[in-house]
Motif scaffolding. Structure first.
Motif, mmCIF file in Angstrom:
data_model
loop_
_atom_site.group_PDB
_atom_site.id
_atom_site.type_symbol
_atom_site.label_atom_id
_atom_site.label_comp_id
_atom_site.label_asym_id
_atom_site.label_seq_id
_atom_site.Cartn_x
_atom_site.Cartn_y
_atom_site.Cartn_z
ATOM 1 N N UNK A 1 23.027 11.437 60.941
ATOM 2 C CA UNK A 1 22.012 11.201 60.049
ATOM 3 C C UNK A 1 20.755 10.910 60.601
ATOM 4 N N UNK A 2 20.431 10.409 61.910
ATOM 5 C CA UNK A 2 19.046 10.297 62.366
ATOM 6 C C UNK A 2 18.576 11.849 62.335
ATOM 7 N N UNK A 3 19.537 12.807 62.872
ATOM 8 C CA UNK A 3 19.167 14.039 63.200
ATOM 9 C C UNK A 3 18.738 14.653 61.968
ATOM 10 N N UNK A 4 19.403 14.656 60.613
ATOM 11 C CA UNK A 4 18.937 15.188 59.513
ATOM 12 C C UNK A 4 17.576 14.318 59.146
ATOM 13 N N UNK A 5 17.436 12.702 59.498
ATOM 14 C CA UNK A 5 16.014 12.622 58.881
ATOM 15 C C UNK A 5 14.890 13.240 59.730
#
Lengths: 369, 308, 381
Positions: C88-92
């Motif tokens: 999730x943080x990576x996608x953000x």
């Protein structure tokens, strides 16, 4: 003393006022590329009663150069030969003729050895020992060599005398050569042109009279004051050339409009002379002015060599003067180092490195704990 | 190849795009070095050029281009390089015994990098004349054409908030008026010679075989008009620049000075366009590879998808 | 165990205000750019038509934003579900990186009002690698928004849509892997056309493959680096454990990259050029020293299980691989004939402003939305 000379000169010049005369001398100084103060020096020199003797020899020539000398009214031929110089021998202007004239010439040469000015007009035939031009039973080649040995200065007037001119063009049956090619061991000032502008000759003589030496010459013996630039560089039609406006054929629209004559075969771009600055015959005209392309009469390998209406070769030997601000192949541009940008970008990388260092340090601690 | 690439986009964008795209003629890989049927070009001969810059003046008039000032003076047009204001320039090489000139302009490549690069077909190669044209209505100003041009020809209006790309289009707009490239119309010596590329290549070969020092007839303005002038032939570097360079160009140059001294890059014969398009035709051949990958990805993503 | 939840805390801090200041300066220069043109604001010129904005913001920036892509490959293709907390943080980050990359393109292109021509079929040039890049990036921006939307839906408790989306999410996941593979390699293909203008230290027909691997490396490196920072800041040892595991994989990709890299340079016969002492040679050495340093750090981190080494490893990898992609666009590029390029202050400020938007946006979202995987609250256990 000086005043007297000027008065004498005034009488000789008849209608020419002193002021006009000095003006002429000053203009001549300017034409020679000398300081204006030289004008009075010239005035003094050309009014001096000690007239230098001049021997004028004619070889393979058409007398056009002498004719050219007749044209200017400043200064007039009679002033030149009666007041300025002592023209001791000139086949066209001699009063005497035949053996009488030859005897006077020989006498003058003997008397003035090392002092007289030798002017050569016309080419010198060299084939078969120079038998193709004989004067008074002697080969012209021998006369020239003999006379030159005793002359104080040698001036070759016209293209024929300068480098062979018309008579030396292919196939050159008489082996005609110019004076500098025959008198290889001597300094010959050449005034090429067919005919040359009389002013270039007179100015050279005046310089010699004033300073007792010859003007600065280039490696072809031409006085630099007259022959150091291409005709094209000062041509009145040059703006048309720069704008790409050319006369395509005689009488067409462009020709009538006074466009550049380059396409009609003008050799101005490859001919060194001052015609475009100092016109002929006191009215300042010259061929290009009248609508005819320059045919390069004064330039060896151009005049009498390249056909009249064949376009001048851009060639390697001579080249049209390029623009004053040419576009160089490579020039440096862009990439101005901006201290601000360098600081910002360096700062950003620095912050990142600092952040990484702090994180690494902290991670070490957290691991310990 | 165009079919294969078309399929690639069919998958990416849907069929409507492909239908329109298929109407476009294929480029390098399909044409190779074949000349367009009525290829037009220019033969520039540095040995004949006198540096008079009449071509530059004529170019500005014909294309309605503004004057360009360089340095302090603001009186006359004196560009120092091609720019968005100057589509054609005579540059001077001053390193030899005598100066030599070179004319820089668009070379109208047979496999133009700019055309291959342009994402929106603003730059296109005319299928008949081979002229590389520009359409500002399509252009998005990405300047990839500038990156892709090996000769640095397309120029951008950097100082204009509503800029466009400018480049020589071989006076395409004059062809309809029975005229041709203004630079060649104006050239007084025949240094810039317009004509069909085939004939120009023959003419170039003829010049390379001339004996230096001899007088020869040189065609002037347009090779087909038969108008000639006599010039003394000078020695040439035995090479036609543009015969083979990156697949060949329609504007070719002859010179007595090494071409790289005149600022023309030494490039290989194979075009980078063929490299790129050869590569993408392999990767996207019939879109098989991406389709297969996508299928596989769908499968694994579905199967491994419940990691939330 | 951990769960994704908002970090909480104040959003408007002093660093945040500093970031806003940077953004305001950037906006000033953007105003100048849109009223005066690109020339007066940037250092770009006809020799270097692409400057910092394309070479860094788009080319390197989207590669930094490949974390989402790189993690998705690991999680979905190789079925390593254990790494999903990092997704999730990576996608953000990816979402910010890509969307701002798109914004940079808009800022950079001259005729932005005709940008839509890219999407019009009758304008499409199917031979253009840039068209592929443009379409793929545009599509991927949408995909990223969709991939990130569950977080937003969760935040606003829109359960219904969330369920529906979950059912088809796998399609977007698949596209989210396919599209970056295509356009990250095509970003390298772009420079094939630069041909002789690009130094043989970078020019090769392998450019697309090298760019793709560099993007993957950057994706992992950014995830490792970012997670390290947040892990330390918030004492999140669970995430740190994960990235240590992740770092076992990276050096092997890096070795493959370096072998291909030097092989391609050798293929161009340009190995000697790196010692030429000129800018290209020196920057090539710097680039590869950083990469080799990263390799050494990674192996040390693995052997000794040292977190600090891991941070340095990721950092060197980010610099090295980022430099590789940057050099292939700017430093290794020489159009000849005396052209030079150096960014102006305004140009650099715009780039910095875009980075600031990314950082501030990231901070705001992780504080307000359930992105980071944090240890379960004591009370909830």
């Amino acid at each position: 003393m000086r005043k007297d000379h000027l008065q004498t000169a005034k009488k000789g010049l008849d209608s020419v006022s002193r002021r006009d005369f000095l003006k002429f001398c000053t203009v001549m100084a300017a034409g020679l590329g000398l300081p204006l103060s030289a004008g009075s020096d010239i005035a003094e020199a050309v009014t001096s009663p000690a007239r230098p003797p001049v021997i004028w020899l004619s070889g393979q020539e058409c007398t056009g150069c002498t004719e050219s000398l007749l044209r200017p009214t400043h200064l007039t031929l009679e002033h030149l030969i009666l007041d300025l110089i002592s023209l001791d021998y000139h086949e066209t202007l001699n009063v005497g003729a035949g053996h009488q004239a030859e005897a006077f010439k020989d006498e003058s040469i003997e008397q003035n050895a090392g002092k007289f000015v030798l002017v050569l007009e016309g080419a010198i035939p060299t084939r078969d020992g120079g038998i193709y031009c004989r004067i008074g039973g002697r080969n012209y080649l021998d006369i020239v060599k003999e006379t030159a040995d005793k002359a104080a200065a040698i001036i070759a007037i016209g293209s024929c005398a300068s480098w062979g001119g018309l008579v030396a063009s292919e196939p050159n049956p008489t082996g005609a050569k110019g004076a500098p090619q025959v008198l290889t061991d001597k300094t010959v000032v050449s005034i090429p042109g067919c005919p040359p502008n009389a002013y270039n000759f007179v100015s050279t003589v005046a310089y010699f009279l004033t300073y007792q030496k010859l003007p600065e010459i280039d490696d072809l013996g031409r006085p630099k004051f007259a022959y150091s630039r291409l005709i094209h560089e000062h041509c009145e039609r040059r703006p048309h050339f720069d704008a790409g406006r050319f006369a395509e054929e005689f009488g067409d629209h462009g020709h009538q409009q006074g466009y550049c004559l380059y396409k009609l075969g003008c050799k101005g771009p490859v001919t060194y002379n001052n015609c475009s600055m100092k016109g002929y015959n006191d009215v300042g005209t010259w061929p290009v002015n009248t609508g005819h392309p320059c045919f390069g009469c004064s330039e060896e390998n151009v005049g009498f060599t390249i056909p009249k209406y064949v376009q001048a070769d851009p060639g390697k030997e001579s080249l049209i003067t390029p623009s004053a601000t040419p576009a160089d192949i490579r020039y440096e541009r862009g990439g101005k180092l901006s201290a601000g940008a360098a600081a910002v970008l360096g700062g950003a990388v620095g912050v990142a490195v600092g952040g990484a260092a702090v994180a690494a340090a902290k991670s070490g601690k957290s691991q310990d704990s | 190849m165009s079919i294969q690439r078309r399929d690639f986009l069919k998958a990416a964008l849907g069929g409507s795009l492909a239908a329109a795209a298929s109407a476009r003629p294929g480029l390098a890989a399909s044409q190779g070095r074949d000349l367009p049927p009525e290829a037009l070009g220019i033969l520039y001969d540095s040995n004949l050029c006198i540096g008079c810059q009449a071509c530059m003046t004529a170019c500005k008039q014909a294309n309605d281009m503004p004057v360009e000032f360089s340095g302090q003076q603001t009186t006359w047009d004196n560009p120092l390089d091609l720019s968005a204001k100057t589509l054609n320039i005579i540059k001077m090489y001053d390193g030899g015994d005598t100066p030599a000139f070179v004319k820089r302009q668009c070379l109208h490549c047979l496999e133009p990098g700019c055309v291959s690069a342009c994402p929106v077909s603003a730059l296109e190669k005319d299928p008949k004349t081979g002229i590389v044209t520009y359409d500002k209505k399509a252009c998005i100003g990405c300047r990839y054409c500038q990156v892709a041009c090996p000769y640095n020809v397309p120029k951008f209006e950097w100082d204009n908030p509503f800029p466009q790309i400018r480049k020589c289009e071989l006076c395409n707009h004059l062809l309809a008026e029975e005229r041709y490239a203004a630079c060649c119309e104006a050239c007084p010596t025949g240094a810039s010679l317009f004509g069909p590329v085939k004939e120009l290549r023959q003419e170039a070969e003829r010049r390379l075989n001339m004996e230096p020092g001899q007088y020869h007839e040189f065609p002037v303005n347009h090779i087909s008009t038969g108008k000639t002038q006599t010039h003394k032939a000078e020695a040439y570097v035995p090479k036609i620049y543009g015969a083979d360079e990156l697949g060949g160009t329609q504007v070719m140059l002859l010179s007595g000075v090494d071409f790289n001294k005149l600022g023309l890059p030494e490039v290989r014969d194979k075009s980078y366009v063929s490299d790129l398009e050869g590569l993408s035709s392999k990767l996207y051949s019939y879109m098989l590879l991406p389709a297969a990958v996508f299928g596989g990805l769908l499968y694994v993503a579905k199967r491994h998808g419940d990691h939330e | 165990m951990s769960e994704a939840r908002p970090l909480g805390g104040r959003v408007f801090t002093i660093p945040f205000a500093f970031g806003v200041l940077v953004i305001l300066i950037a906006l000033f220069y953007l105003f100048k750019r849109f009223t005066l043109g690109l020339g007066p604001v940037t250092g770009m010129n006809d020799g270097y038509p692409w400057g910092l904005w394309i070479a860094y913001d788009v080319n390197v920036g989207t590669a930094f934003a490949c974390g989402g892509y790189a993690m998705a490959i690991l999680i979905y293709v190789f079925n390593k579900g254990e790494f999903s907390p990092l997704l999730k943080p990576a996608i953000l980050t990816s979402m910010f990186g890509y969307i701002l990359g798109g914004v940079s393109v808009f800022i950079d292109i001259g005729r932005y009002w005709q940008m839509h021509n890219v999407f019009l079929p009758w304008h499409a040039n199917i031979h253009s690698a840039l068209l592929e890049v443009a379409l793929c990036i545009a599509a991927y921006c949408l995909i990223l928004l969709i991939e990130f939307s569950p977080v937003v839906l969760q935040h606003f408790h829109i359960k219904d849509l969330q369920k529906k989306l979950n059912r088809v999410l796998f399609i977007f996941v698949a596209l989210g892997i396919l599209l970056p593979t295509m356009h990250q390699s095509s970003l390298g293909s772009l420079m094939i056309l630069a041909g002789s203008k690009l130094s043989p230290l970078w020019w090769t027909n392998l450019l697309p493959l090298l760019f793709l691997i560099a993007a993957l490396l950057l994706g992992y490196a950014v995830v490792i680096f970012e997670t390290s920072l947040s892990g330390i800041a918030y004492q999140n040892f669970e995430e740190i454990r994960l990235i240590k595991k992740l770092s076992n994989l990276v050096p092997w990709i890096l070795i493959v990259f370096l072998i291909l890299r030097f092989f391609s340079v050798a293929l161009q016969g340009a190995l000697g050029a790196m010692f030429a002492g000129d800018l290209a040679g020196n920057i090539f050495l710097l680039e590869n020293i950083l990469l080799i340093a990263a390799l050494v750090f990674f192996f040390q981190a693995k052997n000794r299980d040292k977190h600090s080494r891991l941070i340095w490893a990721a950092f060197c990898l980010i610099l090295g691989a980022g430099l590789y992609r940057f050099n292939a666009y700017i430093t290794g590029y020489d159009p000849g004939n005396g052209w030079h390029y150096f960014p102006t202050f305004g140009e650099a400020m715009v780039t910095l402003g875009i980075v600031a938007i990314e950082v501030l946006g990231y901070l705001w979202i992780v504080k307000r939305f359930p992105v980071l995987a944090l240890p379960r609250k004591k009370g909830a256990e």
